[in-house]
Design an enzyme around this catalytic site. Structure first.
Site, PDB file in Angstrom:
ATOM      1  CD  GLU A  38      -2.981  -0.647  -0.119  1.00 47.99           C
ATOM      2  OE1 GLU A  38      -3.227   0.532  -0.410  1.00 47.99           O
ATOM      3  OE2 GLU A  38      -3.388  -1.606  -0.802  1.00 47.99           O
ATOM      4  CB  CYS A 193     -12.685   4.745 -13.886  1.00 46.59           C
ATOM      5  SG  CYS A 193     -13.501   6.346 -13.794  1.00 46.59           S
ATOM      6  CB  CYS A 200     -17.488   4.748 -20.317  1.00 48.32           C
ATOM      7  SG  CYS A 200     -16.730   6.157 -19.500  1.00 48.32           S
ATOM      8  CB  CYS A 203     -17.113   1.072 -16.902  1.00 46.61           C
ATOM      9  SG  CYS A 203     -17.217   1.417 -15.136  1.00 46.61           S
ATOM     10  CB  CYS A 209     -21.365   5.950 -14.284  1.00 44.12           C
ATOM     11  SG  CYS A 209     -20.166   7.285 -14.349  1.00 44.12           S
TER      12      CYS A 209
HETATM   13  S1  SF4 Z   1     -18.751   4.639 -16.650  1.00 45.77           S
HETATM   14 FE1  SF4 Z   1     -18.240   6.109 -15.060  1.00 45.77          FE
HETATM   15  S2  SF4 Z   1     -17.094   4.941 -13.540  1.00 45.77           S
HETATM   16 FE2  SF4 Z   1     -17.149   3.740 -15.403  1.00 45.77          FE
HETATM   17  S3  SF4 Z   1     -15.293   4.308 -16.507  1.00 45.77           S
HETATM   18 FE3  SF4 Z   1     -16.870   5.633 -17.237  1.00 45.77          FE
HETATM   19  S4  SF4 Z   1     -16.725   7.453 -15.962  1.00 45.77           S
HETATM   20 FE4  SF4 Z   1     -15.599   5.834 -14.913  1.00 45.77          FE
END
Ligand code: SF4
Length: 350
Positions: A38, A193, A200, A203, A209
């Site tokens: 960490e 992200c 996205c 994601c 989001c």
């Molecule tokens: S959808 Fe939202 S959380 Fe996912 S990568 Fe795109 S901006 Fe980031």
């Protein structure tokens, strides 16, 4: 946990099972290894950290061996990772664990947060990864994911923004599977992200989001209005006697604290005074190389010039001798040196 938070956690955990990172060398390891990783990962990417982590563990396999080592040895092992205050705090905290916790890593938030160099997020990461406890984390990657998902206004230096981000982190972090969830949020932040050009479409959070829905990913997290970085200059003195060079140990705090470096003055006109005060000699530099290296710090950039001073006799005494040492050029690698200084001196070793 409300329904939205529960579905957020479920989505993240489902993604983690299929796509998250499960084979990092510090996963499913004891608290010492988790803590070390960490600290190394603060401001440094996983791919850079892995080799440093392995070497560090080889040299200091447990907390006691780290605590008993000299700070010079620790800094030397850390060299190349930068942000040396992290290494100094690691060493200090190992001493606290040895002396106050009988060498065992503490297991309460209060005790972990009290260790030097460990903030709330790092403490949460260690307690969740090493002991399975229910604590949220908020490292740079998680902050970015949450700031975008929930379109959190403001920048990280603002306390209202941080309060809101911590509130969100607490709300979405599940009591069951906390460590997988925390690892998944870090992975989503570092793999999907991304700071610029987030992926996205890949994601798992895109349906929930808010930035994605409003096409405003680039607006979050908001940036602190920037001021141009000041530029500073320094002249490093390379005193050379036969195959030896004179190194100076920097003060324990401040930039490159505790590392070995070259003595410094503001400019050419100060060389004479420095030599007379510290070495009681008078020898004009044979060569001055202007602006050999430009190094970027967080708050300023530093232009380093180099004065090369060959001397034909070692000075009889050095003022403040504890912090100076003549080192054989071939032994330079065994001293903890800041990266730019190592680069400056590397030409001597060719
Ligand atoms: S959808 Fe939202 S959380 Fe996912 S990568 Fe795109 S901006 Fe980031």
């Amino acid at each position: 946990m409300d329904a939205d938070a529960a579905s957020f956690a479920k989505t993240v955990l489902g993604w983690y099972r299929r796509y998250g990172r499960h084979d990092l060398p510090w996963q499913r390891q004891d608290a010492y290894r988790v803590w070390l990783s960490e600290v190394m990962l603060q401001q440094t990417q996983v791919s850079t950290v892995v080799p440093y982590y392995r070497e560090f563990i080889k040299r200091f396999p447990d907390i006691r061996q780290l605590a008993d080592a000299s700070i010079d040895d620790v800094l030397q092992q850390w060299q190349g990772l930068g942000y040396y205050a992290r290494a100094r705090n690691l060493h200090k905290a190992a001493g606290v664990i040895r002396d106050q916790h009988d060498g065992s890593f503490p297991q309460t938030m209060e005790a972990v947060e009290a260790l030097p160099g460990i903030g709330r997020s790092t403490a949460g990461a260690i307690l969740s990864f090493a002991f399975g406890q229910h604590w949220p984390i908020l490292d740079g990657n998680v902050k970015r994911v949450l700031a975008r998902c929930f379109r959190v206004p403001g920048w990280y230096g603002q306390s209202d923004t941080m309060k809101q981000l911590w509130y969100l982190a607490e709300s979405v972090t599940p009591a069951e599977g906390t460590s997988d969830f925390n690892q998944a949020m870090m992975d989503i932040g570092s793999m999907i992200c991304l700071k610029s050009k987030p992926k996205c479409e890949a994601c798992p959070l895109k349906k929930m989001c808010s930035s994605y829905r409003h096409h405003s990913q680039a607006d979050y997290p908001q940036k602190k209005p920037t001021r141009a970085k000041p530029h500073k200059r320094t002249l490093m003195l390379l005193h050379r006697f036969e195959d030896q060079v004179l190194l100076w140990r920097r003060p324990p705090s401040g930039i490159w604290g505790g590392l070995w470096s070259l003595p410094e003055v503001d400019g050419e006109r100060d060389v004479d005074l420095w030599q007379q005060s510290f070495l009681s000699i008078k020898q004009a530099p044979q060569k001055i190389q202007q602006d050999v290296i430009r190094h970027q710090f967080t708050h300023y950039s530093l232009g380093i010039s180099l004065a090369i001073i060959e001397i034909d006799k070692l000075p009889e005494k050095i003022f403040d001798a504890d912090n100076y040492v003549w080192v054989e050029i071939e032994d330079l690698a065994s001293h903890g040196l800041p990266t730019p200084v190592r680069k400056l001196l590397s030409s001597l070793q060719d």
